[in-house]
Design an enzyme around this catalytic site. Structure first.
Site, PDB file in Angstrom:
ATOM      1  CE  LYS A  64     -19.397 -59.151   3.318  1.00 43.74           C
ATOM      2  NZ  LYS A  64     -20.636 -59.632   3.529  1.00 43.74           N
ATOM      3  CG  ASN A  65     -20.289 -61.019  -0.006  1.00 46.70           C
ATOM      4  OD1 ASN A  65     -20.326 -61.337   1.270  1.00 46.70           O
ATOM      5  ND2 ASN A  65     -21.062 -60.275  -0.426  1.00 46.70           N
ATOM      6  CB  CYS A  85     -30.621 -58.565   8.720  1.00 47.43           C
ATOM      7  SG  CYS A  85     -30.271 -58.323   6.913  1.00 47.43           S
ATOM      8  NE  ARG A 138     -30.448 -61.006   3.071  1.00 49.73           N
ATOM      9  CZ  ARG A 138     -29.083 -60.791   3.267  1.00 49.73           C
ATOM     10  NH1 ARG A 138     -28.684 -59.932   4.506  1.00 49.73           N
ATOM     11  NH2 ARG A 138     -28.383 -61.217   2.844  1.00 49.73           N
ATOM     12  CG  ASP A 171     -23.924 -56.135  -1.528  1.00 50.40           C
ATOM     13  OD1 ASP A 171     -24.839 -56.077  -1.150  1.00 50.40           O
ATOM     14  OD2 ASP A 171     -23.128 -57.087  -1.829  1.00 50.40           O
ATOM     15  NE  ARG A 180     -21.643 -58.539   9.154  1.00 54.23           N
ATOM     16  CZ  ARG A 180     -22.541 -58.472   8.505  1.00 54.23           C
ATOM     17  NH1 ARG A 180     -23.509 -57.444   8.412  1.00 54.23           N
ATOM     18  NH2 ARG A 180     -22.671 -59.560   7.211  1.00 54.23           N
TER      19      ARG A 180
END
Ligand code: EPU
Length: 421
Positions: free
Chosen positions: A22-23, A116, A121, A308, A400
Site C-alpha cells: 500500500k505505502n 490522527c 502528523r 507499523d 484501508r
C-alpha cells in the site's frame, strides 16, 4: 458497518500470498501526475486507500482505473490542481499529490491533513523541502496553497524531531525530478517504499541516485515519460502474517514476500524463539507450542524496527513469557490498541512512550473496537490466540490496508468471518 468475529485457538497451517505494498503504491500512483503519458502500475492491492488515491486523480481530470491488481492512469493534459478536504480527511497519504502537482502544474492546492488517532502528523518537512526548491507556500482556509514559477535544485536537510519522514522525502523527490539542476536530499527516509518510488521515477526517465540511503541525489530533467511498473510486496502485511503463525504456534509459507525488507522484525522473532527460513520469495515460519521469550523493541526509521509493526508485536508480547518493553520513537502516542488488548486479558501499562507488557498464558475473547489500521491487525492476532470469541468492530480501518485479510486467514485454518453489524 462490518464486524470480524474470530473463534481463537487454532494453529494456522498452509500458504498465504502477499499483496503489493500500500505505502509504495500510493506515492507511485501520485507520481503518474508527473507525465502526460499512460502509466500501468501492477501488483497494486485493492484497498480503500488506493481507491481514494484513484478518486483524487479523477477529481483532477485524470483517467484512472483499476482492473484486478493493475492500475492504468492516463493523465493527458489534466488542468485541475486541487486535492479536496473530503479526500485528505479520509487518507493522510493524499498529501503525496502535493509534490507532483507542484512540479507539473507549477501550482497545487491540497487540503491540510489534521492529526490522527496515531498522534500528531505535522507537515513542516514537506513544506520545508518544497520551499527550498523555490515554491511559494501559504496555508489558507485549511489548504496548503503552493505555487512556483520555476523549481530549482537545492541541497536540503530533511530531518525533524523524529528523524526522517517517508512522505516528505517522497514529495520532495517527486518535485525535484522536474526541477532545474541538482537536488541533494540529506537525511532522506530509507524505507523500501522510497526505493520503489525512485525506481518507478527512473523508469519514467528521472535521474536519481542513492535511493535507500540517507543521501539521495536527483538531477532534474525536462519531462518524464509514461512507464509500466510492478509494486514491491507489502512488508507490513508480510510481517503481520508471520506473527499470525508465531502467535498461534502454527506453520505458514508466506509467498511473494521480501525477507530483506524485514530484517529488524526477523531478528527479534528469531531471538524470542520463532523459526524462520527463506527461499524463492517464500518465508517459512514455524511458531512454538509453548510461550515465546519476552522482547524489547524500539521503533525507529528503516532499517530500524517499523512503527507499523509495533501494535502487532505487542499482541504477540501479551502471550510471551515475562516482561516485554515496546518503545515508540516515531509516533509516541500510537498506543490506542493497549486498552483493547487489556480488555482481552492482557496486562499492559503505559509509561510515557513505552508499553510495559507482562506476558500472560492466555487471552480471552471479548468485544473490542479497532481504532486504526495497525491496531486492527493487532486485535485480529490477539483474537486468533484468545480463548473463545472475539468480535472486532469498526473494521473499516482494516480495509484501508489489508487486502482480503479474513479470506487469507480462513484459508490457513483460522475460524474468522466478516458479518454485517
Ligand atoms: N514528521 C514531522 N514533520 C513532517 C512529517 C513527519 O515531524 O513534516 C514526523 C511525524 O510526526 C513522525 C515522523 O516524522 O513522528 C515520521 O513520520 P513520516 O512522515 O515518516 O510518516 P508518513 O510519511 O506520514 C508513512 C506511512 C505510515 C508509517 C510512517 C512511518 C504512508 C502512506 N504512510 O507515513 O504508515 O507509519 O510512514 O514509517 O506511507 C500505516 O500504513 O499504517 C501508516 C501509518
Amino acid at each position: 458497518m462490518d464486524k470480524i468475529i474470530i473463534e481463537g485457538g487454532v494453529p494456522l497451517k498452509g500458504t498465504i500470498e502477499i499483496s503489493g505494498a500500500k505505502n509504495a503504491a500510493l506515492p507511485i500512483i501520485a507520481a503518474t501526475l508527473l507525465t502526460e503519458e499512460k502509466c500501468v502500475i501492477k501488483n497494486v492491492p485493492a484497498l480503500r486507500d488506493v481507491f481514494t488515491m484513484l478518486k483524487i486523480l479523477r477529481s483532477l481530470g485524470v483517467k484512472a482505473q483499476m482492473d484486478g491488481d493493475r492500475v492504468t492512469v492516463e493523465p493527458k493534459k489534466y488542468k485541475r490542481y486541487i486535492a479536496d478536504y473530503k479526500f485528505v480527511s479520509t487518507m493522510r497519504a493524499s498529501i503525496c499529490v502535493l509534490g507532483p502537482l507542484l512540479a507539473k502544474m507549477k501550482q497545487a492546492k491540497v487540503s491540510m491533513p489534521g492529526g490522527c488517532v496515531i498522534g500528531q502528523r505535522p507537515v513542516d518537512l514537506h513544506l520545508k523541502g518544497l520551499r527550498a526548491l523555490g515554491a511559494n507556500i501559504k496555508i489558507e482556509h485549511g489548504y496548503i496553497v503552493a505555487s512556483a514559477k520555476k523549481l530549482r535544485g537545492k541541497n536540503i536537510f530533511l530531518g525533524g524531531a523524529y528523524g526522517s519522514s517517508v512522505l516528505a522525502t517522497s514529495n520532495v523527490l517527486m518535485s525535484a525530478v522536474l526541477a532545474q539542476g541538482r537536488t541533494l536530499i540529506e537525511n532522506a527516509a530509507c524505507e523500501p517504499e522510497i526505493i520503489d518510488l525512485a525506481n518507478f521515477l527512473i523508469k519514467m526517465g528521472a535521474k536519481i541516485k542513492g535511493q535507500g540511503t540517507p543521501i539521495v541525489e536527483i538531477e532534474g530533467v525536462k519531462r518524464l515519460n509514461g512507464a509500466t511498473y510492478s509494486v514491491i510486496p507489502d512488508r507490513i502485511e508480510t510481517g503481520t502474517h508471520i506473527l499470525a503463525a508465531a502467535i498461534t504456534g502454527g506453520e505458514l509459507s508466506i509467498k511473494k514476500a521480501r525477507i530483506d525488507h524485514l530484517s529488524a522484525l526477523i531478528d527479534k522473532l528469531t531471538q524470542i524463539g520463532v523459526k524462520i527460513k527463506y527461499s524463492n520469495n517464500t518465508i517459512y515460519v514455524k511458531g512454538k507450542a509453548s510461550a515465546l521469550k519476552s522482547m524489547d523493541i524500539t521503533t525507529l526509521p528503516y532499517p530500524g524496527f517499523p512503527t507499523d509493526m509495533q501494535a502487532q508485536m505487542m499482541a504477540l508480547s501479551t502471550v510471551s513469557d515475562g516482561i516485554s518493553v515496546l518503545t515508540e520513537k516515531i509516533f509516541p502516542d500510537r498506543f490506542m490498541h493497549v486498552s483493547e488488548l487489556n480488555r482481552m486479558g492482557a496486562n499492559i501499562f503505559l509509561e510515557g512512550a513505552s508499553a510495559i507488557v507482562k506476558g500472560s498464558k492466555r487471552l480471552s475473547g471479548a468485544p473490542v473496537m479497532a481504532s486504526d489500521l495497525r491496531a486492527s491487525a493487532a486485535l485480529i492476532l490477539a483474537g486468533l490466540v484468545a480463548k473463545g470469541k472475539t468480535e472486532i468492530s469498526r473494521i473499516y480501518h482494516l480495509d484501508r490496508g489489508y487486502e482480503k485479510i479474513e479470506e487469507k486467514l480462513m484459508k490457513v485454518g483460522a475460524k474468522i468471518k466478516r458479518v454485517k453489524e
